[in-house]
Design an enzyme around this catalytic site. Sequence first.
Site, PDB file in Angstrom:
ATOM      1  N   TYR A  91      74.786 -15.107 -68.475  1.00  0.00           N
ATOM      2  CA  TYR A  91      74.963 -16.248 -67.482  1.00  0.00           C
ATOM      3  C   TYR A  91      74.023 -17.538 -68.037  1.00  0.00           C
ATOM      4  O   TYR A  91      74.617 -18.686 -67.798  1.00  0.00           O
ATOM      5  CB  TYR A  91      74.743 -15.875 -66.147  1.00  0.00           C
ATOM      6  CG  TYR A  91      74.981 -17.073 -65.087  1.00  0.00           C
ATOM      7  CD1 TYR A  91      76.473 -17.438 -64.967  1.00  0.00           C
ATOM      8  CD2 TYR A  91      74.034 -17.779 -64.349  1.00  0.00           C
ATOM      9  CE1 TYR A  91      76.852 -18.452 -64.050  1.00  0.00           C
ATOM     10  CE2 TYR A  91      74.273 -18.931 -63.469  1.00  0.00           C
ATOM     11  CZ  TYR A  91      75.723 -19.097 -63.379  1.00  0.00           C
ATOM     12  OH  TYR A  91      75.885 -20.167 -62.433  1.00  0.00           O
ATOM     13  N   HIS A 181      71.937  -8.663 -73.614  1.00  0.00           N
ATOM     14  CA  HIS A 181      70.638  -8.522 -72.955  1.00  0.00           C
ATOM     15  C   HIS A 181      69.721  -7.984 -73.960  1.00  0.00           C
ATOM     16  O   HIS A 181      69.647  -6.732 -74.033  1.00  0.00           O
ATOM     17  CB  HIS A 181      70.719  -7.578 -71.559  1.00  0.00           C
ATOM     18  CG  HIS A 181      71.403  -8.316 -70.483  1.00  0.00           C
ATOM     19  ND1 HIS A 181      70.925  -9.065 -69.734  1.00  0.00           N
ATOM     20  CD2 HIS A 181      72.833  -8.318 -70.178  1.00  0.00           C
ATOM     21  CE1 HIS A 181      71.767  -9.677 -68.611  1.00  0.00           C
ATOM     22  NE2 HIS A 181      73.036  -9.068 -69.304  1.00  0.00           N
TER      23      HIS A 181
END
Length: 525
Positions: A91, A181
Site C-alpha cells: 500500500y 513484502h
Amino acid sequence: MSTNCRNENSDNSIIILDFGSQYSMLIARRIREARVYCEILPYHTSAAEIASRKSRGVIISGGPGSVYEEGAPLCDPKIFTLGVPVLGICYGMQLMAFFLRGQVNKGHKSELGKAEVHIIQEDPLIAGVSPSEENIFHAWMSHRDQVLSPPLGFQVTARTSNGIIAAMGSPGEKIYGLQFHPEVVHTTAGTTIINNFLFNICGCSPGWTPGNFIEKTIPEIQAEIGNKERVLCALSGGVDSSVVAFLLDKALKERVVCIFVDHGLIREHEAREINNTFSQMLKGDFIFIDARERFLKKLTGITDPEEKRRIIGREFIEVFKDAALSLKGVNYLAQGTIYSDVIESGSLPSAETIKSHHNVGGLPAELGFKLIEPLKELFKDEVRQVGRQLGIPASIIDRQPFPGPGLAVRIVGEVTAEKLDLLKKADYILQQEASRCPSFTGQAWQYFAVLTGIQSVGVREGKRTYGPALAIRAVSSEDGMTAEWILPPVELLQRFTCRVYQEIPEITRVLLDTTSKPPGTIEWE
Ligand code: XMP
C-alpha cells in the site's frame, strides 16, 4: 519516562509509518535484526515531525486500505520532498504512485502468496537479489490494488510473472516502491533488499546492540531520576521486570526498591527462587509480600474466567497500593513495558477483548508516581539479550512467559488450595522432565499443565477412583499472538505420566492438548 533514545539514535534510525499492515511490526524486527534502530509511528505523522527526528530513512508500510476509497489513510505528501530516502511497501508503494502522479489500478481480486519476480534492471534497492543469471527471485504478495504506471522519473525494475509492477524506484531522489513484502521470510531476497535500503541507500550503520543500549540507557535513567530520588520497581519475576530491576540497580544502586507480591498462584519454589535471586543480587531494598491467603479468599466460589482475572488484577493493585503508600521518598515507579505492549496499546486500533490481561498498568496515575519504562523500545528477544549482557542468570532470562493471574487461569473452575497444590506438583514434574529434553524446550514458547475441570473414573490397586484429569499443553509461537501446538517427545510424555501416577495419586488421567491459537488461546482461561 524519557528513557526514550529517540534523539540519541535518530541520526542513525529509520521511521516506519504504520498503515495497519499485519507486517508493520515485522518490518521493525527485520531492521532491528540488522542492528539499526527504528520506530513505528502512526501513518498521519506530519512531514515536519518526521524531519525533526532527523532519521536516515522512512518506510511506508502496507495496509488494508485502497487509495481510491473514501477516507483512505494517507500520509503527508511532503514526506516525498524531504530529501530523506523513502521506501513504500505494498500500500505504501501505491500511495507513492498516487501522490507522485503515477497510476494505481483498483483491483477486484486480491493476490496472496508467493510470486515469481523477474528483474528488469538492477537499481540500488534490488542490487544482488538474484545470484542466478535468470534474474528471478520469489516474493510474498498480499495486495488487491496495483501500480499500473510509475510516477514520472521512476524506473520499473521488476515485474511478477503476471506482468504486475513488483519494484520501482527513482535512485536520484532515493524513493523506491515494492509491491511485495521484503520483511516476510518467503521473500527469498528480503534481507538483501532491506539491507540495501538501510546501508546503501540510507547510509545507516549497524550500531544498535544490547551493549550500546545499556551504555546509553544508564546515564538517561540517572539524568531522569537525579541523585536523590528513589524508584519502586514492580517485579513479577518474569523476564521484562527482572531486566528493568537489574538495569535500575546498575544506574541507581541502593536507591531502587523492588517489590514482589506473592499471590500464591505462582509455580512451585518460584517465590523462594525470586526471593533468593533478587534479595542477594540487587543492592537496594527488596520487599516480599506474602498475600497468598488474601487472594485465595477472594477467589472462593469464583468459576467465571473473566471474573477470576478481574479479581486477581484488582487485588494485586490493592496489595501493591498498601505497600507502596507506606514507602517514603519514592516518587517513581518502574515497569517492564516492552515495545510490543506500546504498539498494541498505541497505534493499532483496539482489538476485541479476548481476555483481560493482568498487569500493573493504571497504578501510577492512582498513586501519584511518575512512570519510567526503560524497555519500551525493545522487542522481547532484545530484552533477553540486554538481560544476558547485564549478567542476569539464565534461569530468569530464559523463563517461559507466565500469565499475571498465574495458575488460576490453568485451573478450570474454582481455585482452591488443594487444586493449586496438585497443579503445582504436576507443573514441577513437567518442568523437571522437560529440562531433560533441550531440543523440545528450545522449540517451545510455553509448556505447562492444566487442571481441566473434568473429573474421571480411574482404577488404582484394584479399586475405583474418581478424580481430576490433567492436560499437558505445549506450543511454539513468535510473540504469543498466534501459536502452534507442538508434540513433546514421547519419552517425556511417558516419564511425566508415570511420575504423575506415582507422585500425585489424586489425578486419574493425563491428556494432551492439540489446539493451536486460533482457535484456542494459549492459556485455558
Ligand atoms: P493467551 O492465553 O491470551 O496468552 O493466548 C498469550 C500469551 O500471554 C500470556 N498471558 C498473559 N500474560 N498477563 C500476562 O502478562 C496476563 O493476564 C496473561 N494472560 C495470558 C500467556 O501465558 C501467553 O504467553
